[in-house]
Design an enzyme around this catalytic site. Structure first.
Site, PDB file in Angstrom:
ATOM      1  N   ASP A   1     -83.581  42.672  -6.309  1.00  0.00           N
ATOM      2  CA  ASP A   1     -82.957  41.408  -6.701  1.00  0.00           C
ATOM      3  C   ASP A   1     -83.946  40.560  -7.486  1.00  0.00           C
ATOM      4  OD1 ASP A   1     -81.522  39.098  -6.947  1.00  0.00           O
ATOM      5  OD2 ASP A   1     -81.572  38.566  -4.832  1.00  0.00           O
TER       6      ASP A   1
ATOM      7  N   HIS B   1     -79.745  37.692 -13.907  1.00  0.00           N
ATOM      8  CA  HIS B   1     -80.838  36.733 -13.915  1.00  0.00           C
ATOM      9  C   HIS B   1     -82.170  37.467 -13.954  1.00  0.00           C
ATOM     10  CE1 HIS B   1     -81.941  36.779  -9.439  1.00  0.00           C
ATOM     11  NE2 HIS B   1     -80.738  37.320  -9.368  1.00  0.00           N
TER      12      HIS B   1
ATOM     13  N   GLU C   1     -81.392  31.572 -11.381  1.00  0.00           N
ATOM     14  CA  GLU C   1     -80.183  31.931 -10.624  1.00  0.00           C
ATOM     15  C   GLU C   1     -80.403  31.681  -9.153  1.00  0.00           C
ATOM     16  OE1 GLU C   1     -77.676  34.798  -8.214  1.00  0.00           O
ATOM     17  OE2 GLU C   1     -79.835  34.518  -8.294  1.00  0.00           O
ATOM     18  N   GLU C   2     -81.632  32.002  -8.701  1.00  0.00           N
ATOM     19  CA  GLU C   2     -81.897  31.898  -7.263  1.00  0.00           C
ATOM     20  C   GLU C   2     -81.786  30.457  -6.780  1.00  0.00           C
ATOM     21  OE1 GLU C   2     -81.815  34.262  -5.439  1.00  0.00           O
ATOM     22  OE2 GLU C   2     -82.711  36.058  -6.297  1.00  0.00           O
TER      23      GLU C   2
ATOM     24  N   HIS D   1     -85.026  38.972  -0.658  1.00  0.00           N
ATOM     25  CA  HIS D   1     -85.703  37.672  -0.820  1.00  0.00           C
ATOM     26  C   HIS D   1     -87.027  37.562  -0.047  1.00  0.00           C
ATOM     27  CE1 HIS D   1     -81.960  35.288  -2.423  1.00  0.00           C
ATOM     28  NE2 HIS D   1     -82.288  36.330  -3.183  1.00  0.00           N
TER      29      HIS D   1
HETATM   30 ZN   LIG Z   1     -79.980  38.087  -7.661  1.00  0.00          ZN
END
Ligand SMILES: [Zn+2]
Length: 804
Positions: free
Chosen positions: A437, A427, A474-475, A596
């Protein structure tokens, strides 16, 4: 001599590069390489030697500085004339970039084509450039780029344009999905005293990114809008056993706001369990024992989460179905029929909010009631109590509840056979800057696209078409990948060979992987062909050692390191669990506590994750070897004996569960089908070893078509009971784990619920699926054996892997 000097981060916290102004002779270079282990903190760049020196922490260095100093480092000190601090960051190449060691045989390749394949792979392995990867990571992390924002679209355009410049065809593919954003996030402690909570993350002076004001507030995507005021109960990790324990202790959660630690299961599972247990609201927090100061130094001194750090994240019930909540099973195109949000089974129903450790501390400090069980105590400097109250919170969440555009980038490099696709993806959306990420994986895939584009410019034409998907949202719940797979499902069923996922690909140096069992052998063989950057040794050896260093050595010291099962939590989910496409996912991980949060930044990567981008480059090589073997093999390098062994083991465990539960369920048909699958896999494996040498392209194509279809034979068209989107009979993400996989999920979860009727139906579906897979493999054997009478002692298809 360079006069523009900047102070770089060092190879590790507390270390910085000292560059010897010294060009080494060939003999000196060789000596350095031979004695590399003695100089673990040294590297060579264009013949210039650089060594690390213990100094102040890089984060405390504010300005460029030049300093003359004498430096002694073993015998190499004799070469040193003077040393100065200078930039030796991402441009530095790892020392160990020798060509990969020769692999004795290549799974799926005829002897006549193996040498050309090795040469192609070695060519590919020479091309990755850490500076190019670093440039991509810097660009991708330049601004926060949450899905549904203009910044996310700009990232998609950057990716598309980069791919086109590398010679790939690349397009944006859009969908319209339910993607609410927070308008108001309010949390306060109202009793026994007033404290305003849900405070934003604090900037750190050393990382300019953390000062940006355009990062979304801490929130959990798909939490409903609501206002609640209630006493708080601490529920540990909020797992089923935690609620059971609270019941035994006589602490009721009904109507209360529950406070749960992050970790040990997917946050959406925590939301569902809080809802099922009657809670009025859920507060999730990051306990310092899990990823903060009790785990290690916090950012910017170390890689862990500061006390103000918030873990954003979705609580969509992806264990029911991922993707756009309003269009389950179909693509979220503009005109698609949609559910009303109130009818969407994947949408959570109670307000949920993530907070930082320091906010949780203010709540926990005011909880009364009994002391928590000993193992429920976390890392905050106070004694945890269960409540309820007197701590009382008011929580007010307002989401804007609307649809937004999401943008995938779909790229391909056409092969000679466009009816076979080898797929990869990651993603591109992030909650904030998203260095680890997801951008580490994106930077790796972009560099891989560049390298493959260069091979293509030099005359190479892939045998099978290569496709890379860069997924949006995606998140929020795997939106971009799910919608694309739902839209292309029929075509994917015909053409897809395998899908490689590279999310959060680099946060350290420890290799790990998850895969469909049929791809494990290919993965082991590929890791033999790639070098670990730090040690300069084959990655498979380092991987095995890291495994045995981390726990009990598995039976047989030379056993292959474990490869995980695919549960959920990233974009392989629709490919594997919905479309039945073999998938794998791997990367290098390390101490990573800033998941995150705003601290998952470019600067974090430079200081802690992969300062010289050597592990990113190694991953480009590994992913490249994997994709090239999948795209170029004569017969697809899938390994079904390993798969069947895994299924038989799981069937054995299921039988034990039936006995333990005294369930009125006869598993004999499942056991027999699993045995038939294993026998068919063994026969097919033998037949394929001979057939790999066949010059008959038509027969090879027919065999490959069948091999591709075996995974899909394991799908059940009606899906699992209660969650039909999940169609794989062997694997699914656990309903109570979310991320972790459950094997033979239909039967197992029904047994665990005590639902014998469903267990019986699921067992029949499982046995039928295994029989279908066995029949396809028997067809493979028949085709592979045709015109191959009295084959001599079979030539191994791949390197011996000591599988058991
Ligand atoms: Zn990810």
């Amino acid at each position: 001599m360079s006069t523009r000097i900047t102070v770089p981060p060092g190879p590790r916290p507390g270390l910085r590069w000292i560059a010897f102004k010294l060009r080494l002779s060939g003999a000196q270079v060789k000596e350095f390489r031979d004695r590399k282990r003695q100089f673990a903190d040294c590297m060579l760049r264009s013949g210039v030697l650089a060594c690390a020196s213990a100094t102040v922490h890089p984060a405390t260095v504010k300005e460029p500085q030049v300093r003359l100093q004498r430096h002694r480092h073993g015998t190499l000190a004799a070469y040193a004339l003077l040393a100065l601090l200078m930039a030796f960051g991402p441009l530095a190449r790892p020392v160990a970039q020798q060509p990969a060691p020769a692999t004795p045989a290549l799974r799926g390749f005829s002897t006549s084509r193996a040498a050309a394949q090795m040469a192609l792979e070695q060519h590919l392995q020479r091309l990755p450039d850490p500076a190019s990867i670093e440039g991509h990571l810097r660009a991708l992390t330049a601004a926060p780029h949450m899905a549904g924002t203009p910044a996310s679209r700009r990232v998609a355009e950057y990716i598309r344009d980069a791919l086109r410049s590398y010679g790939w065809q690349a397009e944006l593919v859009g969908y319209r999905a339910w993607l609410p954003q927070p308008v108001e996030v309010h949390l306060e402690l109202v009793a026994p005293r007033a404290v305003l909570l849900a405070r934003p993350e604090e900037p750190v002076e050393e990382d300019a990114a953390s000062f940006r004001t355009d990062v979304v507030a801490g929130f959990n995507a798909y939490s409903p809008s609501a206002e609640v005021e209630a006493e708080v109960v601490y529920v540990h990790y909020g797992l089923p056993e935690d609620y059971a324990r609270l019941r035994r202790l006589g602490v009721a959660v009904e109507g209360r706001v529950v406070l749960a630690r992050y970790g040990r299961s997917f946050r959406g599972v925590k939301a569902r369990l809080a809802e099922e247990n009657g809670a009025a609201g859920l507060i999730l927090y990051s306990d310092p024992a899990d990823d903060g100061y009790a785990a290690g130094d916090v950012y910017p001194r170390g890689p862990y989460r500061p006390g103000s750090g918030i873990q954003r994240g979705s609580i969509l019930y992806i264990f029911r179905y991922p993707g756009d909540p309003l269009t389950p099973g179909i693509a979220a195109t503009a005109g698609a029929p949609r559910l009303a949000p109130a009818a969407a089974a994947s949408l959570p129903r109670i307000p949920t909010l993530p907070v930082a450790a320091r906010d949780a501390a203010d709540i926990l400090a005011h909880l009364g009631g009994p002391r928590v069980p000993r193992e429920w105590q976390g890392g905050l400097p106070l004694t945890y109590h269960l409540g309820p109250g007197p701590a009382t919170v008011r929580m007010r969440l307002r989401m804007d509840e609307q649809q937004r555009d999401v943008w995938n980038v779909i790229a391909h490099l056409a092969g000679q056979q466009d009816d076979e696709w080898v797929l990869a993806g990651n993603h591109h959306d992030a909650w904030a800057f998203g260095a680890v990420d997801p951008s580490s994986g994106t930077a790796v895939l972009l560099e891989l696209a560049r390298v493959l584009g260069e091979l293509a410019r030099n005359g190479w034409l892939p045998r099978r078409t290569l496709q890379i998907g860069f997924w949006d949202a995606e998140e929020y719940g795997l939106i971009g990948s799910v919608e694309w797979v739902e839209q292309r499902r029929a075509e994917l069923a015909q053409k897809a060979v395998a899908y490689l996922n590279l999310d959060s690909a680099v946060s350290g140096s420890r290799f790990g992987a998850s895969a469909t069992p049929s791809l494990r052998a290919l993965l082991y063989e590929a890791t033999q062909a790639v070098v670990d950057p730090r040690s300069g040794r084959p990655l498979d050896e380092v991987w095995r050692e890291q495994q045995s260093a981390s726990g009990p050595v598995p039976a047989g010291a030379d056993a292959n390191p474990p490869v995980g099962w695919l549960g959920s939590g990233s974009d392989y989910t629709p490919f594997f669990h919905h479309a039945g496409i073999a998938a794998l996912d791997f990367g290098f991980s390390g101490d990573y506590g800033v998941y995150h949060s705003i601290y998952d930044s470019y600067q974090w990567m430079r200081w802690f994750g992969d300062p010289d981008f050597a592990y990113h480059a190694a991953l480009v090589r590994l992913a490249g070897v994997v994709l090239l073997r999948l795209s170029e093999a004569d017969l697809l390098p899938l390994d079904f004996p390993t798969y069947a062994a895994e299924v038989q083991k799981a069937a054995g465990a299921l039988s034990a569960l039936v006995r333990q539960r005294r369930a009125p369920l006869d598993l004999a048909p499942v056991t027999a089908a699993a045995a038939a699958f294993a026998d068919a896999a063994a026969r097919a494996d033998r037949a394929l070893r001979a057939a790999v040498e066949t010059p008959d392209a038509g027969r090879r194509a027919a065999i490959n078509r069948l091999l591709r279809s075996v995974e899909q034979a394991l799908l059940h068209s009606e899906g699992l009971a209660g969650r039909p989107w999940y169609r794989h009979t062997v694997f699914a993400p656990g309903t109570d784990t979310g991320y972790a996989a459950v094997l033979l999920p239909g039967v197992r979860e029904a047994l665990e619920r005590g639902d014998w009727a469903t267990a019986r139906r699921e067992a029949a579906a499982l046995a039928a699926a295994l029989e279908r897979a066995a029949a396809r493999l028997d067809e493979v054997s028949r085709l592979a054996a045709a015109e191959q009478p009295a084959a001599p002692a079979p030539v191994p298809v791949g390197a011996s892997l000591g599988r058991r």
